[in-house]
Design a protein around this motif. Sequence first.
Motif, PDB file in Angstrom:
ATOM      1  N   TYR A 230      67.733  18.059  57.992  1.00  0.00           N
ATOM      2  CA  TYR A 230      66.273  18.632  58.164  1.00  0.00           C
ATOM      3  C   TYR A 230      65.189  17.817  58.111  1.00  0.00           C
ATOM      4  O   TYR A 230      64.358  18.299  57.942  1.00  0.00           O
ATOM      5  N   LYS A 231      65.609  16.397  57.520  1.00  0.00           N
ATOM      6  CA  LYS A 231      64.375  15.466  57.364  1.00  0.00           C
ATOM      7  C   LYS A 231      64.816  14.237  58.449  1.00  0.00           C
ATOM      8  O   LYS A 231      65.723  14.230  59.107  1.00  0.00           O
ATOM      9  N   VAL A 232      63.704  13.319  58.529  1.00  0.00           N
ATOM     10  CA  VAL A 232      63.825  12.143  58.915  1.00  0.00           C
ATOM     11  C   VAL A 232      65.293  11.263  58.950  1.00  0.00           C
ATOM     12  O   VAL A 232      65.764  11.291  57.752  1.00  0.00           O
ATOM     13  N   ILE A 233      65.969  10.931  59.934  1.00  0.00           N
ATOM     14  CA  ILE A 233      66.975  10.235  59.927  1.00  0.00           C
ATOM     15  C   ILE A 233      66.697   8.753  60.044  1.00  0.00           C
ATOM     16  O   ILE A 233      66.176   8.357  60.883  1.00  0.00           O
ATOM     17  N   ASN A 234      67.300   7.959  58.814  1.00  0.00           N
ATOM     18  CA  ASN A 234      66.787   6.772  58.673  1.00  0.00           C
ATOM     19  C   ASN A 234      67.904   5.715  59.369  1.00  0.00           C
ATOM     20  O   ASN A 234      67.269   4.750  59.537  1.00  0.00           O
ATOM     21  N   SER A 235      68.828   6.253  59.507  1.00  0.00           N
ATOM     22  CA  SER A 235      70.020   5.006  59.803  1.00  0.00           C
ATOM     23  C   SER A 235      71.069   5.767  60.620  1.00  0.00           C
ATOM     24  O   SER A 235      71.480   7.030  60.162  1.00  0.00           O
ATOM     25  N   ILE A 236      71.795   5.225  61.336  1.00  0.00           N
ATOM     26  CA  ILE A 236      72.889   5.834  62.149  1.00  0.00           C
ATOM     27  C   ILE A 236      73.931   4.591  62.352  1.00  0.00           C
ATOM     28  O   ILE A 236      73.451   3.453  62.645  1.00  0.00           O
TER      29      ILE A 236
ATOM     30  N   ALA B 237      81.096   8.778  63.647  1.00  0.00           N
ATOM     31  CA  ALA B 237      79.591   8.240  63.541  1.00  0.00           C
ATOM     32  C   ALA B 237      79.160   8.857  62.145  1.00  0.00           C
ATOM     33  O   ALA B 237      79.591   9.919  61.591  1.00  0.00           O
ATOM     34  N   VAL B 238      78.165   8.204  61.542  1.00  0.00           N
ATOM     35  CA  VAL B 238      77.635   8.698  60.350  1.00  0.00           C
ATOM     36  C   VAL B 238      76.248   8.474  60.387  1.00  0.00           C
ATOM     37  O   VAL B 238      75.811   7.496  60.739  1.00  0.00           O
ATOM     38  N   THR B 239      75.214   9.445  59.638  1.00  0.00           N
ATOM     39  CA  THR B 239      73.994   9.088  59.708  1.00  0.00           C
ATOM     40  C   THR B 239      73.516   9.358  58.172  1.00  0.00           C
ATOM     41  O   THR B 239      74.261   9.724  57.158  1.00  0.00           O
ATOM     42  N   GLY B 240      72.291   8.819  57.934  1.00  0.00           N
ATOM     43  CA  GLY B 240      71.703   8.827  56.602  1.00  0.00           C
ATOM     44  C   GLY B 240      70.218   9.516  56.699  1.00  0.00           C
ATOM     45  O   GLY B 240      69.343   8.794  57.661  1.00  0.00           O
ATOM     46  N   SER B 241      69.684  10.208  55.704  1.00  0.00           N
ATOM     47  CA  SER B 241      68.415  10.788  56.259  1.00  0.00           C
ATOM     48  C   SER B 241      67.766  11.007  54.512  1.00  0.00           C
ATOM     49  O   SER B 241      68.189  10.728  53.567  1.00  0.00           O
ATOM     50  N   ASP B 242      66.245  11.176  55.018  1.00  0.00           N
ATOM     51  CA  ASP B 242      65.623  11.581  53.743  1.00  0.00           C
ATOM     52  C   ASP B 242      65.832  12.793  52.875  1.00  0.00           C
ATOM     53  O   ASP B 242      65.151  13.075  52.000  1.00  0.00           O
ATOM     54  N   ASP B 243      66.861  13.672  53.303  1.00  0.00           N
ATOM     55  CA  ASP B 243      67.011  14.593  52.873  1.00  0.00           C
ATOM     56  C   ASP B 243      68.145  14.522  51.933  1.00  0.00           C
ATOM     57  O   ASP B 243      68.741  15.333  51.156  1.00  0.00           O
ATOM     58  N   PHE B 244      68.430  13.282  51.451  1.00  0.00           N
ATOM     59  CA  PHE B 244      69.210  12.551  50.585  1.00  0.00           C
ATOM     60  C   PHE B 244      70.884  12.910  50.838  1.00  0.00           C
ATOM     61  O   PHE B 244      71.588  12.645  49.999  1.00  0.00           O
ATOM     62  N   SER B 245      71.077  13.098  52.031  1.00  0.00           N
ATOM     63  CA  SER B 245      72.221  13.496  52.518  1.00  0.00           C
ATOM     64  C   SER B 245      72.702  12.390  53.686  1.00  0.00           C
ATOM     65  O   SER B 245      71.832  11.705  54.436  1.00  0.00           O
ATOM     66  N   CYS B 246      74.151  12.417  53.823  1.00  0.00           N
ATOM     67  CA  CYS B 246      74.751  11.664  54.963  1.00  0.00           C
ATOM     68  C   CYS B 246      75.431  12.668  55.660  1.00  0.00           C
ATOM     69  O   CYS B 246      76.194  13.791  55.130  1.00  0.00           O
ATOM     70  N   VAL B 247      75.523  12.591  57.058  1.00  0.00           N
ATOM     71  CA  VAL B 247      76.369  13.688  57.895  1.00  0.00           C
ATOM     72  C   VAL B 247      77.482  12.744  58.452  1.00  0.00           C
ATOM     73  O   VAL B 247      77.224  11.633  59.071  1.00  0.00           O
ATOM     74  N   PHE B 248      78.706  13.370  58.590  1.00  0.00           N
ATOM     75  CA  PHE B 248      79.908  12.416  59.004  1.00  0.00           C
ATOM     76  C   PHE B 248      80.345  13.144  60.152  1.00  0.00           C
ATOM     77  O   PHE B 248      80.313  14.427  60.225  1.00  0.00           O
ATOM     78  N   PHE B 249      80.446  12.664  61.448  1.00  0.00           N
ATOM     79  CA  PHE B 249      80.747  13.103  62.723  1.00  0.00           C
ATOM     80  C   PHE B 249      82.087  12.690  63.340  1.00  0.00           C
ATOM     81  O   PHE B 249      82.429  11.419  63.171  1.00  0.00           O
TER      82      PHE B 249
ATOM     83  N   THR C 138      76.826  14.501  50.068  1.00  0.00           N
ATOM     84  CA  THR C 138      75.751  14.519  49.107  1.00  0.00           C
ATOM     85  C   THR C 138      76.021  13.584  47.883  1.00  0.00           C
ATOM     86  O   THR C 138      75.281  14.040  46.760  1.00  0.00           O
ATOM     87  N   ASN C 139      76.368  12.730  48.085  1.00  0.00           N
ATOM     88  CA  ASN C 139      76.382  11.724  46.539  1.00  0.00           C
ATOM     89  C   ASN C 139      75.301  11.227  46.123  1.00  0.00           C
ATOM     90  O   ASN C 139      75.216  10.837  45.107  1.00  0.00           O
ATOM     91  N   HIS C 140      74.222  10.756  47.268  1.00  0.00           N
ATOM     92  CA  HIS C 140      73.099  10.175  46.759  1.00  0.00           C
ATOM     93  C   HIS C 140      72.094  11.142  46.305  1.00  0.00           C
ATOM     94  O   HIS C 140      72.150  12.384  46.739  1.00  0.00           O
ATOM     95  N   SER C 141      71.229  10.691  45.381  1.00  0.00           N
ATOM     96  CA  SER C 141      70.285  11.704  44.694  1.00  0.00           C
ATOM     97  C   SER C 141      68.734  11.372  45.082  1.00  0.00           C
ATOM     98  O   SER C 141      67.590  11.877  44.558  1.00  0.00           O
ATOM     99  N   ALA C 142      68.567  10.483  46.324  1.00  0.00           N
ATOM    100  CA  ALA C 142      67.314  10.085  46.639  1.00  0.00           C
ATOM    101  C   ALA C 142      67.563   9.750  48.469  1.00  0.00           C
ATOM    102  O   ALA C 142      68.560   9.953  48.920  1.00  0.00           O
ATOM    103  N   PHE C 143      66.434   9.214  49.031  1.00  0.00           N
ATOM    104  CA  PHE C 143      66.588   8.976  50.446  1.00  0.00           C
ATOM    105  C   PHE C 143      67.697   7.877  50.643  1.00  0.00           C
ATOM    106  O   PHE C 143      67.996   7.159  49.974  1.00  0.00           O
ATOM    107  N   VAL C 144      68.214   8.265  51.615  1.00  0.00           N
ATOM    108  CA  VAL C 144      69.595   7.500  52.258  1.00  0.00           C
ATOM    109  C   VAL C 144      68.764   6.419  53.202  1.00  0.00           C
ATOM    110  O   VAL C 144      68.435   6.908  54.372  1.00  0.00           O
ATOM    111  N   ASN C 145      68.817   5.379  52.965  1.00  0.00           N
ATOM    112  CA  ASN C 145      68.039   4.195  53.645  1.00  0.00           C
ATOM    113  C   ASN C 145      68.845   3.502  54.875  1.00  0.00           C
ATOM    114  O   ASN C 145      68.549   3.132  55.794  1.00  0.00           O
ATOM    115  N   CYS C 146      70.198   3.235  54.532  1.00  0.00           N
ATOM    116  CA  CYS C 146      71.156   2.744  55.372  1.00  0.00           C
ATOM    117  C   CYS C 146      72.285   2.881  55.358  1.00  0.00           C
ATOM    118  O   CYS C 146      73.069   3.286  54.362  1.00  0.00           O
ATOM    119  N   VAL C 147      73.027   3.360  56.345  1.00  0.00           N
ATOM    120  CA  VAL C 147      74.484   3.489  56.570  1.00  0.00           C
ATOM    121  C   VAL C 147      75.112   2.432  57.534  1.00  0.00           C
ATOM    122  O   VAL C 147      74.423   2.172  58.372  1.00  0.00           O
TER     123      VAL C 147
END
Length: 607
Positions: A146-152, A162-174, A186-195
């Motif tokens: 629900y926020k900016v996706i920084n990395s894919i 596929a995997v993505t990382g976002s400013d919503d502190f989460s990664c999504v696995f596809f 949901t392991n991260h507690s801040a922005f996910v900048n790179c996957v």
Amino acid sequence: MSYELSKVFACLPQVERGVSKVIGRDPKEVNFLYTNNKSVIIRNIDNPEIADIYTEHAHRVHVAQYSHSGYYIASGDAYGKIRIWDTVQKEHILKYEYQPFVGLIKDICWSADNQKIAVAGEGNVNRAVVIQWDTGVSVGEVLGHYKVINSISLKPTCPFRAVTGSDDFSCVFFEAFPIKFKSTITNHSAFVNCVRYSPKGNMFATAGSDGKIFIFDGKEGTFKCSLGQDQAHNGGIYAIDWSNDEKFILSASGDKTVKLWDVEAKTAMTTFNMGSNVLDQQLGCLWHPKHLLSISLSGYINYLDKANPNKPLRVIKGHSKSIQCLTIHSHGKQTIYSGSHDGHVNYWDASAGENDDFEGKGHTNMVSSMMINDADELVSCGMDDTVRYTNLTQKQYCAQDAVKLDSQPKNLAVGPGGYTVVACIDQIVLMKDKKKVFAIGNLGYEPENVAIHPQGESVAVGTKDGKVYLYCIQGTTLQKNDHVLDLGSQAPVIAASYSPDGTIFAACTSNKVITCTVADGYKEAFTFYGHHAKIFCIGWSPDNEHFATGGMDGLVFIWTRSDPQIRFKVSDTHRLYHISSVAWLDEHTLVTSSHDACIKQWNIKYK
């Protein structure tokens, strides 16, 4: 005449504090990629002086990546445009162009078969898509953020994922292909900048602003381990990259370090300490079989040394902001000096392309003008209201050699005998031997630029209302000449210069150049037309017969002073950018600079 591009002195990456900077990996292991403003820069990794520039985007480019075949590059800009272009042909022919969403593209990843491209960023509706490279057709929806996706990142082996990382502190696995949501991480507690998936697809790693790096199974997306104990870095992590054998990870952090990790041992083998300054924060990294690279907040590109982690093997410097002015020093080794919008001054070996900057604290704002005086000093002025004298042998700024002015300088000129004349917003300042000795205020006009006759007796000041006022240097004063040149236009005199032999004075106003014969009382000789827009700069060839001009239209013209009909156009010198400066190394070598933060050398042949 004919011309040929002989050298490109490339700009640095354009970086932003707290934002990842992607370095593109060349599968052939010859080059690396990065972006600056509207340009994509391709540099040879063994010899970074060898560079190529792609400038076909209309808007700022944030990321570019090679296809796995190495034959194409996909680059994405701030408006959501992705361009796919050829790497083999010199012209970099466009293959396809798409707009998968409206908004900044932050990351791009090719599938291993070169048939699909994943794009992520700041879209208004869609924030990431995976498309067929040759049709632009979507191959599934990238949902879950629900926020900016920084990395894919795409798994390079079957079964595809596929995997993505976002400013919503989460990664999504596809699952893929087609793209299908499988789980949220949901392991991260801040922005996910790179996957990033590992090269063989067995694992993927995620890195975030919480200073943590997590490793997951590449097929199932299940958690495997974290690197380090509590944290991998003491600051946010902005980039990670895998070794080809999947045994190691390189990470770049805002804590001003780069770390080399043993994945199996979960420990850092080497910590590269990059400095203590804010500009030493690390925003990007690249693993190469022969080189480990990182990008600092300063824009500098660091070649890391595992044998000496406290000092890089090499640091690539240059400009990351638009170049405003340049000058040439040709005594002995030919050197190009350039000043940019952020106050940075750099010098370049004209033959080898190697470059560096001065030590110490220099200008704090835009460098607007610079010249070399007869004492082998670089004389420069900037929007910080100072004129600086920098010794070219010592290559170090000296606070005692900085002269503070009462108003903002626009342009300067140097003459024999230690004289410098500075055109400021509301006054003309005469300096001698690094000291302000005379100033003229209440001018009745607004000065734009200044030129000193090679013999030093005359000074010409171009104005905003299309006139040139003449002065004479007498000791420590400037005496105004009653003769005023009216160039027949209310447009500003943007650039002016005497020929090397002092016989001709040339002034640029609007889209034309007017030359005057000095010995004949500045009688108008010829008017030269050709530019489609405002002319910004002029430079005389050492042969006294030719001069070059550069303008807002992005064109450079080379003129023959005795015949305005003989003109030669150098097209697309710095494509899509204004020309800020032109200068000659010799009568057959022209140097140009632009707002693309790059410098180019051109071989000119006269038929």
